[in-house]
Design an enzyme around this catalytic site. Structure first.
Site, PDB file in Angstrom:
ATOM      1  N   HIS A 107      15.478   7.814  11.151  1.00  0.00           N
ATOM      2  CA  HIS A 107      14.579   8.432  10.176  1.00  0.00           C
ATOM      3  C   HIS A 107      14.099   9.800  10.656  1.00  0.00           C
ATOM      4  CE1 HIS A 107      12.550   8.048   6.390  1.00  0.00           C
ATOM      5  NE2 HIS A 107      11.408   8.424   6.924  1.00  0.00           N
ATOM      6  N   ARG A 118      16.469  12.399   9.668  1.00  0.00           N
ATOM      7  CA  ARG A 118      16.188  12.824   8.285  1.00  0.00           C
ATOM      8  C   ARG A 118      15.049  13.849   8.267  1.00  0.00           C
ATOM      9  NH1 ARG A 118      15.893  11.364   2.639  1.00  0.00           N
ATOM     10  NH2 ARG A 118      13.773  10.902   1.943  1.00  0.00           N
ATOM     11  N   HIS A 177      12.581  12.455  -2.926  1.00  0.00           N
ATOM     12  CA  HIS A 177      11.185  12.038  -2.924  1.00  0.00           C
ATOM     13  C   HIS A 177      10.679  11.847  -4.353  1.00  0.00           C
ATOM     14  CE1 HIS A 177      10.342  13.943   1.282  1.00  0.00           C
ATOM     15  NE2 HIS A 177      10.834  12.732   1.373  1.00  0.00           N
ATOM     16  N   LYS A 200      16.797   5.576  -3.779  1.00  0.00           N
ATOM     17  CA  LYS A 200      15.701   4.630  -3.663  1.00  0.00           C
ATOM     18  C   LYS A 200      14.801   4.736  -4.899  1.00  0.00           C
ATOM     19  CE  LYS A 200      11.716   3.668  -0.677  1.00  0.00           C
ATOM     20  NZ  LYS A 200      10.950   4.132   0.499  1.00  0.00           N
ATOM     21  N   ARG A 239      18.866   8.822   3.747  1.00  0.00           N
ATOM     22  CA  ARG A 239      18.204   7.685   4.376  1.00  0.00           C
ATOM     23  C   ARG A 239      19.278   6.786   5.009  1.00  0.00           C
ATOM     24  NH1 ARG A 239      15.775   8.407  -0.712  1.00  0.00           N
ATOM     25  NH2 ARG A 239      13.504   8.720  -0.645  1.00  0.00           N
ATOM     26  N   TYR A 251       6.699  18.660   5.416  1.00  0.00           N
ATOM     27  CA  TYR A 251       7.563  19.684   6.007  1.00  0.00           C
ATOM     28  C   TYR A 251       6.956  21.070   5.869  1.00  0.00           C
ATOM     29  CZ  TYR A 251      10.219  15.492   5.630  1.00  0.00           C
ATOM     30  OH  TYR A 251      10.589  14.172   5.711  1.00  0.00           O
TER      31      TYR A 251
END
Length: 360
Positions: A308, A311, A333, A229, A205, A342
């Site tokens: 982003h 990414r 995630h 995160k 990120r 994806y």
């Protein structure tokens, strides 16, 4: 502690005393589980809601600190509908469906805490009636829909290498007639190509890239140690692999980092900027990296490309060679539901590849 977290924590500490006492209590309750960035978003959402209550005459408070539990307890459903309409139709800038859902979810969290968890001195709930329990917050992020929006707006196949190559050389040819742009390109091309290469070969990120320190790199083992995160244990850094392609770009940039950007030894940041007029380099900002990628993307012929989306480009490419669980782990995630994007993207990529083979 990451630079962004530290900044958000300071902002949170400044804004929190301007909230009603029960919001301060709720934020303290949530601190162990949520990042300062998320809590700051909560505060901003409550500022918006309380400001609207006062403007509409639904609260007699002269400031947000004076908002009462009784005023929240006696809200009618019409008032919540009115607030939702305000968010979606106000003249000074409408909110997207995603933003509206987030703001309503923040209110649901607060009202749930006040009515189901927090107690007064007699062990009764602080809020006797929870109007937000009647509000349905519709899910806005379906992986299939997100994948459909991304299709055609990310880098695929050879484009990942081509974009890094364009930053390193092609952009210079395009702007060599503009002295200022060409000078900036010559100064920053190794750094800028390295940033794009690192994201396209690891899926980091932008906040993770900004917070990287030199000591977080293990170039030989192709590892970066980052604070993920949602992870509030600031003493633990997650090891994240990057692909071989980024190794050479990192080595080249590192050889120039100190001399090119006049980087003082006390500066730990990996990616450095040297603003005009400054004698020393300093950590690049999130905004600077975002604007840098957009600048190159426009000249590259992909004006919709953002940090982003780099990414997303990595994730789509990575998923073609790995399963959903490895992709989830690599991207950090919280659940595989997010990673499903994806799966939908690569289904389309593979079906189009088959069509191309049949046509040839």
């Amino acid at each position: 502690m990451s630079v962004q977290k530290n900044d958000d924590r300071k902002k949170l500490d400044l804004k929190l005393p301007l909230m009603p006492w029960f919001v301060q209590q709720f934020i303290d309750y949530k601190r162990p589980d949520l990042s300062p960035s998320t809590l700051l978003e909560y505060i901003r959402d409550y500022e918006s809601f309380f400001g609207w209550l006062r403007a509409e005459g639904l609260s007699q408070a002269s400031s947000n600190t004076e908002i009462t539990l009784l005023e929240l307890e006696t809200l009618h459903m019409d008032s919540i509908v009115g607030y939702r309409l305000h968010l979606t139709t106000r003249a000074e800038g409408t909110n997207t469906r995603v933003t509206v859902s987030r703001k309503l979810s923040a209110l649901r969290s607060l009202f749930h805490y006040l009515s189901q968890i927090a107690e007064d001195e007699n062990f009764y709930p602080l809020l006797k009636r929870n109007i937000m329990a009647k509000v349905e917050v519709k899910r806005t992020h379906k992986p299939k829909d997100t994948a459909a929006k991304l299709k055609g707006k990310i880098l695929e196949d050879e484009e990942l290498l081509e974009f890094v190559g364009y930053i390193f050389e092609g952009y210079g040819r395009d702007v060599e007639g503009n002295k200022q742009a060409y000078y900036s390109f010559q100064l920053n091309r190794e750094r800028d190509a390295c940033i794009a290469s690192l994201i396209l070969n690891s899926g980091l990120r932008v906040s993770e890239v900004v917070n990287l320190n030199v000591d977080d790199l293990d170039v030989n083992n192709k590892l970066i140690y980052i604070t993920r995160k949602g992870n509030n244990d600031e003493t633990f850094k997650t090891p994240v692999y990057f692909r071989e392609q980024a190794k050479e770009d990192l080595a080249l940039y590192l050889s120039l980092r100190q001399s090119r950007y006049k980087t003082p030894k006390r500066e730990k940041a990996l990616f450095i900027a040297l603003p005009n007029g400054r004698q020393e380099g300093k950590r690049m900002t999130k905004r600077a990296i975002q604007e840098m990628i957009i600048k190159y993307a426009k000249r590259f012929g992909k004006p919709y490309l953002t940090v982003h989306k780099l990414r997303h480009s990595f994730a789509t490419d990575y998923y073609l060679q790995n399963d959903i669980y490895k992709t989830k782990e690599q991207l950090g995630h919280a659940s595989t539901e997010t990673t499903e994007i994806y799966a939908h993207l690569t289904d389309k990529t593979m079906s189009e590849a088959i069509e191309r083979r049949l046509d040839s």
